[in-house]
Design an enzyme around this catalytic site. Structure first.
Site, PDB file in Angstrom:
ATOM      1  N   ARG A 148       0.866  -1.177   0.000  1.00 16.37           N
ATOM      2  CA  ARG A 148       0.000   0.000   0.000  1.00 16.37           C
ATOM      3  C   ARG A 148       0.901   1.226   0.000  1.00 16.37           C
ATOM      4  NH1 ARG A 148      -2.231  -3.438   4.070  1.00 16.37           N
ATOM      5  NH2 ARG A 148      -4.340  -4.170   3.552  1.00 16.37           N
ATOM      6  N   LYS A 172      -2.620  -1.813   7.705  1.00 12.06           N
ATOM      7  CA  LYS A 172      -3.813  -1.237   8.307  1.00 12.06           C
ATOM      8  C   LYS A 172      -3.964  -1.696   9.751  1.00 12.06           C
ATOM      9  CE  LYS A 172      -6.711  -0.510   4.216  1.00 12.06           C
ATOM     10  NZ  LYS A 172      -7.999  -0.840   3.568  1.00 12.06           N
ATOM     11  N   HIS A 244      -2.095   2.572  -5.869  1.00 14.83           N
ATOM     12  CA  HIS A 244      -2.766   1.314  -5.528  1.00 14.83           C
ATOM     13  C   HIS A 244      -2.894   0.405  -6.748  1.00 14.83           C
ATOM     14  CE1 HIS A 244      -4.487  -0.358  -1.909  1.00 14.83           C
ATOM     15  NE2 HIS A 244      -5.481  -0.893  -2.606  1.00 14.83           N
ATOM     16  N   ARG A 247      -0.191  -2.115  -6.773  1.00 11.31           N
ATOM     17  CA  ARG A 247      -0.467  -3.212  -5.839  1.00 11.31           C
ATOM     18  C   ARG A 247      -1.450  -4.212  -6.465  1.00 11.31           C
ATOM     19  NH1 ARG A 247      -1.119  -4.593  -0.173  1.00 11.31           N
ATOM     20  NH2 ARG A 247      -3.303  -4.863   0.419  1.00 11.31           N
ATOM     21  N   HIS A 270      -4.141  -8.905   3.517  1.00 10.48           N
ATOM     22  CA  HIS A 270      -5.602  -8.857   3.613  1.00 10.48           C
ATOM     23  C   HIS A 270      -6.057  -9.665   4.819  1.00 10.48           C
ATOM     24  CE1 HIS A 270      -6.150  -7.982  -0.968  1.00 10.48           C
ATOM     25  NE2 HIS A 270      -5.952  -6.886  -0.269  1.00 10.48           N
ATOM     26  N   TYR A 279      -9.474 -10.519  -7.171  1.00 15.47           N
ATOM     27  CA  TYR A 279      -8.549 -10.727  -8.281  1.00 15.47           C
ATOM     28  C   TYR A 279      -8.961 -11.898  -9.157  1.00 15.47           C
ATOM     29  CZ  TYR A 279      -5.942  -7.344  -5.694  1.00 15.47           C
ATOM     30  OH  TYR A 279      -5.595  -6.193  -5.051  1.00 15.47           O
TER      31      TYR A 279
END
Length: 300
Positions: A148, A172, A244, A247, A270, A279
């Protein structure tokens, strides 16, 4: 208590209890302030404890005239979270958004860049300037590690464990993960630190940060965005590109090469495999290949 005090308490709750990033918290607060500005503009005498469903509906109706359904859905979700917090803390008995429905929106698939497009972008960087080598290293690191942009700009020299082949990434909610770093990317980062960063005097608070601007300060998210946008314009790439995107492109490339979805989930950090599954929608051939390779009747 009025809006200001309640929003301050809510910010603390998001940071401490939910461990959200500063960027996520800022997004929640911005949407709340839109509601507050609406209340003040139309002289609605209403506090967080007393505002009702009708007032919320009027606000949503007004903002929906100038925003997309996706943004509208985000605002409703954020407001619902705020009033859930007030109910949880005992300030209210009900959530005025309980019966307000969000607009139905389809899943938005992100744009991706091919490996050739990314190579073209990076080749267009002017390496005759110190910032050129820095910018090349930045883009290669985001793409090569699937970072990120917030993880990239906060990357520290003390986070580099090149002998072990990893970098430590803080994602995050301050969740830490170790990401494998390819020797090619290691070489670029080491060269940048030795030949470019070593000639910059870092500010005291950013002394351990890897990527610095000319004044020795940590780069901003906006600066990375501008760097990439300018390079895309230079090579005439028309896609909606942001940091992004690199990524997303990293993850999509791995998927096409047959990497397991769980491995991609770990690399990207994630929390849920559901996030990574987007994806699959970008590359329908993935499921086809899985069936051909692992179908129980494939040898018949």
């Amino acid at each position: 208590m009025g809006w200001k005090a309640k929003i301050t308490d809510y910010k603390n709750y998001l940071k401490i209890e939910r461990a959200l990033s500063e960027n996520s918290i800022d997004s929640y607060v911005r949407d709340l302030l839109k509601l507050v500005n609406y209340i003040e503009t139309y002289s609605e005498d209403s506090t967080p404890n007393k505002i009702n469903k009708t007032q919320i509906q009027q606000f949503i109706y007004e903002v929906s005239k100038v925003i997309s359904p996706r943004t509208q859905a985000r605002i409703i979700s954020g407001l619902r979270s705020f009033f859930d917090y007030l109910v949880f803390e005992g300030y209210r008995e009900d959530n005025p958004l309980d019966l307000i429905q969000s607009p139905k929106i389809g899943r938005k698939l992100p744009d991706v860049l091919s490996n050739d497009e990314i190579t073209e972008i990076i080749k267009s960087i002017d390496l005759s300037h110190p910032q050129g080598e820095r910018n090349k290293t930045i883009l290669e690191t985001i793409y090569g590690c699937g970072l990120r942009v917030s993880e990239l700009i906060n990357l520290k020299i003390s986070d580099l464990f090149f002998e072990e082949g990893f970098i430590k990434v803080t994602g995050k909610g301050d969740k830490v993960r170790f990401v494998p770093v390819h020797p090619y990317t290691q070489k670029l980062i080491s060269s940048y630190i030795s030949h470019i960063r070593s000639h910059i005097t870092p500010s005291k608070e950013d002394s351990d940060i890897v990527f610095l601007n000319r004044r020795g300060k940590k780069l901003t998210r906006q600066m990375i965005f501008i760097i990439l946008k300018d390079l895309c314009a230079k090579v005439n790439i028309q896609k909606n590109v942001s940091p992004h995107t690199l990524r997303h492109s990293f993850a999509t490339y791995l998927l096409k090469e047959g990497v397991d979805l769980r491995a991609i989930q770990q690399l990207l950090g994630h929390e849920s495999i559901t996030t990574t599954e987007i994806y699959v929608h970008l590359d329908n051939s993935y499921l086809q290949n899985v069936v051909e390779k692992f179908h129980p009747r494939r040898e018949i």
